[in-house]
Enzyme design. Structure first.
Site, short mmCIF file in Angstrom:
data_model
loop_
_atom_site.label_atom_id
_atom_site.label_comp_id
_atom_site.label_asym_id
_atom_site.label_seq_id
_atom_site.Cartn_x
_atom_site.Cartn_y
_atom_site.Cartn_z
N ARG A 164 0.82 -1.21 0.00
CA ARG A 164 0.00 0.00 0.00
C ARG A 164 0.85 1.26 0.00
O ARG A 164 0.71 2.13 -0.87
CB ARG A 164 -0.95 0.01 1.20
CG ARG A 164 -1.89 -1.19 1.25
CD ARG A 164 -2.94 -1.04 2.32
NE ARG A 164 -3.54 -2.32 2.70
CZ ARG A 164 -4.81 -2.50 3.01
NH1 ARG A 164 -5.63 -1.48 3.01
NH2 ARG A 164 -5.26 -3.69 3.37
N GLU A 473 -11.01 -7.51 -6.44
CA GLU A 473 -10.46 -8.61 -7.24
C GLU A 473 -11.27 -8.91 -8.50
O GLU A 473 -10.70 -9.16 -9.58
CB GLU A 473 -10.32 -9.87 -6.39
CG GLU A 473 -9.20 -9.82 -5.37
CD GLU A 473 -9.55 -8.98 -4.14
OE1 GLU A 473 -8.62 -8.52 -3.45
OE2 GLU A 473 -10.76 -8.78 -3.88
#
Length: 579
Positions: A164, A473
């Site tokens: 991240r 996803e």
């Protein structure tokens, strides 16, 4: 020593039917080869018809001509841009500097170590969308506060911080013109600011490697004193230790310091030596011994991105000077054969293709459980098949083997299943985990709520698994598959998912929220906006609806948090010398 689990029925033999292969497709033997290169809500498309009934063979329904089609997707892309602006406005208003926004209770929370994770995760999305004001706000916060946070904060997770924060900084460096990057961002700090902060953070994260007695890093780092330790059970997640290499390799390339890439690649080199089950690996590894722990094998949590990074790191490094990274491609291919032989199943009665889990269930059958996280796999399979080229170009240039085509067919089948996990619910949003009706497993009374869905009997959703965390996803795979196949149905599916997010997760005061139960209307809200909603979900939707030339798949590789990094690495780094 790992032993082979009970042999299960494989459906891979039938995956390639109808692919239209050519016996003369040349096998790619040299894997090092280089491939050339408003806020007005539109009505939600009702998920009442099978997508195949609405969209087929790359044609959208209706009688729109080509300019109308282009205009439609520009409008829809603008809707996603507006959603990002709304999400950022809530975060800025109520949680600026915190890791995450609690959009209903109007405050921030630090669940990722207190490094302002949403700011860094969202930055390159804002750059790609051309939102200069957000780029300026996020960049200014990073320049003013992030280095101090890194120097004084306590424990962080190595994996989450790398994908991240480090990944976000590195992508921002390139997209703002660093290393002669594309400089799509005209606002915010100079690229050197992002690079210097990234190096400071990575130097501290390296303690996870240097503190471990093996090549496998510890799971947690204390930033303020650059110390590291293992998790309470002493183990590291397989996916976490093998999902650091894209970021560390790129940092070595742009900083000229090989230490980052060296440490990261030693993990994968060590994995190469370990015993596997047809290329598949358990989800835990012991950093003290360097050996796998347990025999639980899955492509969901703690397993997923190991397989993703095998192919992506190979794509990143395959043209590096004097490098020999074919072992990564070989490991990926072996693992995908193992998936097809051991984990792929079909549901009853409608034969949705899904990926189960090992070990086998109490009655000796393969577990019919599939995390939403597994929906990364269609995109990974498609990327592995064409190496980022369109299917049309790859076939024209005779670059696809029969196995590539088989994997691409599996990717399309799994993408359909992932989409149906959305359309089978009352809200049109997927649960965190689904089970599938098989000849060995069925539970009645646990459907998704959309009684008109063709797949209402195929997909089982247990009460504990009905939450939705705004995960990316499925839309990630739709984006990759659209880029590769040019089939418009993937855009239509993405639009339906986006509309459901708009309808059920948007908070009027700013931000979007996770949900507790996607099978009932109205769905109870969880009051949390994950950083990846801005960093991944909305980014992939925006790119899905946009021009294929923006962040092309043969020129960039996305890390597992959707931060694009350029390929090749740049600066002609000799990775062999480095590693």
């Amino acid at each position: 020593m790992l032993t082979r689990a009970n042999k299960t029925h494989s459906v891979s033999d039938g995956l390639a039917k109808g692919i239209g292969t050519n016996e003369e497709h040349k096998e790619v033997t040299d894997v090092g080869i280089r491939f050339k290169k408003l806020f007005r809500r539109a009505p939600r498309l009702p998920p009442r018809l099978s997508p195949d009934e609405k969209v087929s063979h790359g044609n959208i329904t209706g009688k729109l001509n080509e300019p109308d089609v282009e205009e439609k997707w520009k409008t829809r892309q603008q809707n996603v841009k507006d959603a990002f602006t709304h999400a950022w406005s809530g975060y800025k208003k109520f949680a600026m500097g915190y890791d995450e926004l609690m959009p209903e209770s109007h405050h921030g929370v630090d669940g990722l170590g207190g490094l302002g994770a949403t700011v860094v995760d969202a930055l390159d999305t804002a750059m790609i969308m051309g939102l200069d004001e957000v780029v300026s706000e996020a960049g200014s916060w990073i320049e003013s506060h992030l280095l101090e946070r890194i120097n004084h904060k306590g424990q962080v997770n190595l994996f989450e911080t790398t994908i991240r924060v480090l990944g976000g900084l590195l992508s921002a460096f390139h997209l703002s013109g660093g290393d002669q990057g594309i400089a799509i961002a005209q606002k915010g700090p100079k690229p050197a600011i992002y690079l210097n902060i990234a190096k400071n953070l990575a130097d501290r994260l390296l303690s996870a490697f240097t503190s471990s007695p093996t090549a496998i890093p510890f799971s947690d780092v204390v930033l303020r004193d650059s110390s590291a330790h293992s998790a309470p059970d002493g183990l590291s997640s397989t996916s976490e230790v093998s999902t650091l290499q894209l970021e560390f390799n790129y940092l070595s390339a742009i900083s000229g310091d090989p230490k980052y890439g060296t440490k990261g690649m030693k993990v994968l080199e060590h994995f190469k030596t370990l015993p596997k089950v047809e290329g598949l690996v358990p989800i835990y590894i012991n950093p003290h011994s360097g050996e796998f722990s347990g025999n639980n094998i899955r492509l969901g949590s703690r397993g997923d991105s190991y397989y993703e990074y095998l192919i992506k790191v190979w794509l990143q490094l395959r043209t590096t000077q004097d490098g020999n990274f074919t072992y990564l491609y070989d490991m990926y291919e072996e693992a995908m054969r193992g998936v097809k032989h051991m984990l792929v199943q079909k549901s009853v009665p409608s034969e949705l293709v899904f990926v189960g889990e090992l070990p086998t269930g109490p009655k000796g059958y393969l577990s019919p459980k599939m995390d939403h996280l597994v929906c990364f796999l269609p995109g990974t399979l498609a990327l592995g098949a064409t190496k980022g080229l369109t299917k049309e170009k790859a076939m024209k240039d005779n670059l696809l083997t029969f196995e590539d085509l088989e994997n691409l067919k599996l990717a399309e089948d799994l993408a359909k299943t992932c989409f149906e996990m959305y359309s089978v619910t009352s809200t049109g949003l997927a649960p965190e985990i689904a089970y599938f009706h098989t000849k060995d497993y069925f539970e009645d009374g646990l459907d998704g709520g959309n009684k008109s869905s063709k797949y209402i009997k195929d997909i089982i959703i247990k009460h504990a698994d009905r939450h939705n965390l705004l995960r990316p996803e499925t839309v990630e795979s739709l984006f990759v598959l659209y880029r590769i196949t040019q089939d418009q149905k993937y855009r239509e599916w993405g639009w339906q998912i986006f509309e459901a997010f708009e309808k059920y997760t948007k908070i009027e005061s700013g931000g979007y929220t996770s949900l507790d139960d996607v099978t009932i209307i109205p769905p109870p809200k969880r009051d949390k906006m994950e950083t990846f909603f801005l960093g991944e979900t909305l980014k992939y939707l925006y790119l899905l609806f946009g021009d294929n030339s923006v962040i092309p798949l043969d020129k960039f590789v996305f890390n597992t948090e959707a931060h694009p990094l350029p390929i090749p690495l740049g600066k002609g780094t000799n990775m062999k010398a480095s590693m």
